[in-house]
Scaffold this active site. Structure first.
Site, PDB file in Angstrom:
ATOM      1  N   GLU A 120       9.249  -1.030  10.965  1.00  0.00           N
ATOM      2  CA  GLU A 120       8.084  -1.919  11.046  1.00  0.00           C
ATOM      3  C   GLU A 120       8.403  -3.253  10.361  1.00  0.00           C
ATOM      4  O   GLU A 120       9.209  -3.310   9.441  1.00  0.00           O
ATOM      5  CB  GLU A 120       6.838  -1.238  10.445  1.00  0.00           C
ATOM      6  CG  GLU A 120       7.010  -0.691   9.040  1.00  0.00           C
ATOM      7  CD  GLU A 120       6.539  -1.646   7.982  1.00  0.00           C
ATOM      8  OE1 GLU A 120       5.997  -2.695   8.335  1.00  0.00           O
ATOM      9  OE2 GLU A 120       6.757  -1.337   6.796  1.00  0.00           O
TER      10      GLU A 120
ATOM     11  N   SER B 132      10.506   2.705   5.253  1.00  0.00           N
ATOM     12  CA  SER B 132       9.082   2.599   5.578  1.00  0.00           C
ATOM     13  C   SER B 132       8.564   3.876   6.228  1.00  0.00           C
ATOM     14  O   SER B 132       9.340   4.671   6.749  1.00  0.00           O
ATOM     15  CB  SER B 132       8.858   1.448   6.557  1.00  0.00           C
ATOM     16  OG  SER B 132       9.269   0.253   5.970  1.00  0.00           O
TER      17      SER B 132
ATOM     18  N   CYS C 170       0.818  -1.214   0.000  1.00  0.00           N
ATOM     19  CA  CYS C 170       0.000   0.000   0.000  1.00  0.00           C
ATOM     20  C   CYS C 170       0.856   1.270   0.000  1.00  0.00           C
ATOM     21  O   CYS C 170       0.368   2.337  -0.326  1.00  0.00           O
ATOM     22  CB  CYS C 170      -1.012  -0.008   1.130  1.00  0.00           C
ATOM     23  SG  CYS C 170      -0.287  -0.381   2.700  1.00  0.00           S
TER      24      CYS C 170
ATOM     25  N   HIS D  35      18.928   0.597  -2.473  1.00  0.00           N
ATOM     26  CA  HIS D  35      17.516   0.916  -2.240  1.00  0.00           C
ATOM     27  C   HIS D  35      16.752  -0.315  -1.755  1.00  0.00           C
ATOM     28  O   HIS D  35      16.011  -0.257  -0.782  1.00  0.00           O
ATOM     29  CB  HIS D  35      16.882   1.480  -3.512  1.00  0.00           C
ATOM     30  CG  HIS D  35      15.434   1.835  -3.330  1.00  0.00           C
ATOM     31  ND1 HIS D  35      15.036   2.960  -2.639  1.00  0.00           N
ATOM     32  CD2 HIS D  35      14.296   1.190  -3.695  1.00  0.00           C
ATOM     33  CE1 HIS D  35      13.706   3.003  -2.608  1.00  0.00           C
ATOM     34  NE2 HIS D  35      13.236   1.935  -3.238  1.00  0.00           N
TER      35      HIS D  35
ATOM     36  N   MET E 150      -9.234   4.412  21.900  1.00  0.00           N
ATOM     37  CA  MET E 150      -7.817   4.142  22.148  1.00  0.00           C
ATOM     38  C   MET E 150      -7.638   3.096  23.227  1.00  0.00           C
ATOM     39  O   MET E 150      -6.749   2.261  23.165  1.00  0.00           O
ATOM     40  CB  MET E 150      -7.131   5.428  22.575  1.00  0.00           C
ATOM     41  CG  MET E 150      -6.580   6.139  21.391  1.00  0.00           C
ATOM     42  SD  MET E 150      -4.836   6.353  21.457  1.00  0.00           S
ATOM     43  CE  MET E 150      -4.720   7.797  22.467  1.00  0.00           C
TER      44      MET E 150
ATOM     45  N   GLY F 187     -14.174   3.061  31.174  1.00  0.00           N
ATOM     46  CA  GLY F 187     -14.477   3.893  30.008  1.00  0.00           C
ATOM     47  C   GLY F 187     -14.195   3.061  28.775  1.00  0.00           C
ATOM     48  O   GLY F 187     -13.335   2.172  28.795  1.00  0.00           O
TER      49      GLY F 187
END
Lengths: 424, 262
Positions: free
Chosen positions: A117, A112, A53, A102, A196, A192
């Site tokens: 990652e 990235s 992506c 590269h 997040m 709650g």
């Protein structure tokens, strides 16, 4: 093969907006078709398509770099029906060492969006196995990608590039795992049902947390989230009595004042016989009195604390990326040496020169000792020795040229150079 | 021969200390393997050294301060290896092995004179006393190392300043558990050592009253500190930072007691 003629053409998240990237992306089916189309061009010897992506990149070994790059660009533009004139400003192209560097950077996750990652390496591996299965890669690209995987492994092991969490929830999980070793036997309580908080809870669950409590002012929401997380819903007032059951507490209510006070935590910690509690307060305004952190065996991180941990971690990763670049630079040199060694011609010339020098030396010695030889005799001996040398070296030369086109070519070259002592 | 073996052990531990420290900071797996190999080599030399010394004196390494230091350092390494094997906390070496190095280096400055002892009944009590106490001390040394690591890690998590050690060192839970386990093993051994020592004293001097106050009271203090940590954990939920502080305090008391004895 005097020149490897490696090229790469691509777009990524830095050069190209997502509207263009998504139009340029290949899926599994179109990758296979495209690889076959590309490899059918006489200019393209080997090729591979990496499409994620965040990037679309084509790596290829071509007969000529300039025409190869033009061909790949044209292919992308025609395949996706976007005018080349418009695409040209997004493309980046590299050749030979720069292309190698590269790829090493990409597979080591230095290119990235989130530095370090882990996903990209898997994506590069997939792209490689797809291309390999279709035989669109050959000796050079196979070696290049195998090398890229081992470079990525080295970078991951020898630098801290992937060591530190760079999102709020991963930093929170990391902290939880520095307080409690094994999350499996620990419980989390959500006070709650903020998004997040849910995300952090899911992250904790993926690390093994089994017991989940959810408390919310609206009981229905607590029940709904508890069902999602396979946990147990609590009434809003109930959680205060049950606080001691939780090892990790995540608060995210919209309450205007502190709902968890120091005395409350003191009581809970006493009930737990001083077993630690880790509070994560991601509510704004905060839900937990900051003085709670002064209690022994209690650790409280609010959203600002976690954010500054994340920022520090990102900075650390950037520093680690610099030492990763050192690894990559040295690996590019190694790969380049391998490519250079693939070229059989200089080795053959050296091998022949060595034999020729020996022949000349020995002939001179013989002629000096055998003064009675006529010029005709001398030239007959000259021709004969020359033929011997040629006949002896003929098969090795032919086989060497043949083998350097194969996967193990460099092994043959190395052996010849070693056996004939060509590197002294 | 003895000198050469001693130097091999000393250099081995020094090399391993440096290696473990490099591993702690730079995380090169090969360095930790090298450090473990250096400890192995040093422990071998160390064992040979104790064997040679025992052959020379005709008894175990418990009589002179030199022998006691030698034996204690040896036991610490053995206990360290057992802990390593059980817990896989490689970085423990960065804290334990330098301690072993210092003890051994220090022992090099002590008198190496041989004291011959008769094999009497009281001598058996003395041997038992010194072996049990040394085992207790070795366990306390590991507890000390784990406690130091705990305090460093706790400070980082609490103050929210997560430096390199935060990432390198194990979790608080593991360090606290290690502290707990070694004290749980070490404290009863030390207590038995303490009692056998008292029996020996009675046998030797026919009475408790003749005890050297300067030598005895610090030992009582050491015992009391560890008793507090041990029973505190068992009955009052003493854990974490306080338990770690107790282990550090106890070890400081152990070291002071040793110097009073010497």
């Amino acid at each position: 093969m005097a020149e490897p003629n490696l090229v790469m053409v691509g777009v990524n998240h830095r050069t190209t907006p997502v509207e263009i990237r998504e139009r340029l992306a290949f899926n599994r089916g179109t990758i296979e078709a495209s690889l076959e189309k590309l490899v059918a061009y006489p200019e393209i010897v080997e090729n591979l398509i990496l499409s994620t992506c965040n990037r679309v990149e084509i790596y290829a070994r071509v007969t000529n770099c300039d025409t190869g790059i033009d061909l790949l660009k044209r292919f992308v533009s025609e395949y996706h029906n976007l005018p080349l004139s418009e695409l040209n400003k997004f493309f980046y192209c590299y050749r030979d060492e720069r292309a190698v560097e590269h790829l090493f950077r990409v597979s080591s996750s230095l290119d990235s969006m989130v530095l370090g990652e882990a996903q990209i390496l898997g994506q590069v591996k997939d792209a490689y196995s797809t291309a390999r299965a279709l035989r669109s890669t050959g000796m050079v690209l196979n070696q290049l990608f195998e090398k890229a995987f081992s470079v990525a492994k080295r970078v991951r092991e020898e630098t801290g590039i992937a060591e530190r969490g760079v999102s709020i929830s991963s930093a929170a999980v990391e902290l939880a795992r520095k307080i409690f070793e094994d999350l499996e036997n620990h419980s989390v309580m959500l006070v709650g049902t903020g998004e997040m908080a849910e995300l952090a809870a899911k992250h904790l669950i993926s690390y093994g947390v089994k017991t989940v409590y959810v408390a919310s002012r609206t009981y229905e929401r607590a029940v709904k989230l508890a069902t999602d997380l396979n946990g147990c819903a609590l009434g809003f007032e109930q959680f205060k009595e049950e606080l001691h059951r939780a090892d990790i507490v995540i608060t995210s209510t919209a309450a205007p004042t502190f709902i968890i006070k120091k005395e409350m935590v003191e009581r809970a910690i006493h009930q737990r016989k001083n077993k630690p509690i880790f509070f994560i307060d991601i509510a704004v305004p905060r839900d937990i009195e900051p003085e709670v952190n002064d209690l022994e065996n209690v650790y409280l991180y609010d959203i600002d604390d976690l954010e500054s941990v994340v920022n520090a971690n990102i900075k650390e990763r950037e520093k680690e990326a610099e030492s990763a670049m050192g690894i990559i630079t040295s690996e590019v040199v190694k790969f380049n040496n391998w490519v250079v060694a693939l070229d059989a011609v200089p080795t053959i010339v050296e091998m022949r020169n060595r034999a020729e020098n020996i022949r000349r030396r020995e002939m001179d010695k013989t002629f000096k000792k055998m003064q009675h030889l006529s010029p005709e005799d001398q030239s007959a001996i000259d021709r004969m020795t020359s033929t011997i040398i040629n006949k002896i070296l003929h098969k090795p030369t032919v086989n060497l040229k043949k083998q350097t086109q194969s996967q193990e070519g460099h092994v043959y070259l190395k052996a010849i150079r070693h056996l004939f002592h060509l590197d002294d | 021969m003895g000198k050469l073996v001693f130097n091999t052990a000393i250099i081995g531990y020094l090399g391993a200390s440096v290696g473990y420290f490099i591993y702690l900071v730079y995380r090169r797996p090969v360095v930790s393997t090298l450090a473990a190999a250096a400890v192995g080599l040093a422990l071998f030399a160390h064992t040979v050294l104790i064997g040679l010394r025992s052959m020379e004196t005709g008894h175990g390494p418990y009589t002179t301060p030199f022998e006691v230091a030698l034996f204690l350092a040896w036991l610490i390494v053995v206990v360290f290896f057992v802990t390593e094997w059980k817990y896989h906390i490689k970085d423990l070496g960065s804290f334990v092995i330098p301690l072993v190095f210092v003890i051994l280096l220090f022992s090099g400055f002590l008198s190496q004179e041989v004291i011959l002892v008769e094999k009497t009944e009281s001598q058996y009590w003395l041997t038992l006393h010194r072996t049990l106490s040394a085992l207790g001390y070795a366990a306390f040394s590991i507890a000390f190392a784990a406690a130091i690591m705990y305090l460093i890690q706790e400070h980082q998590v609490k103050s929210k300043k997560l430096g390199i050690m935060y990432f390198r060192m194990p979790s608080l839970e593991v360090l606290d558990d290690l502290n707990y386990k070694v004290i749980t093993i070490g404290f009863p051994l030390f207590t038995l050592g303490f009692l056998t020592g008292a029996i020996w004293n009675v046998k030797m001097q026919q009475g408790l009253m003749s005890w050297d106050v300067l030598k005895t009271w610090p030992l009582v203090l050491v015992w009391a500190i560890y008793a507090l940590v041990f029973f505190g954990r068992l009955f009052a939920g003493l854990r974490g930072k306080k338990a770690a502080q107790g282990a550090v305090l106890g070890f400081v008391a152990v070291i002071s007691t040793y110097f009073l004895h010497v």
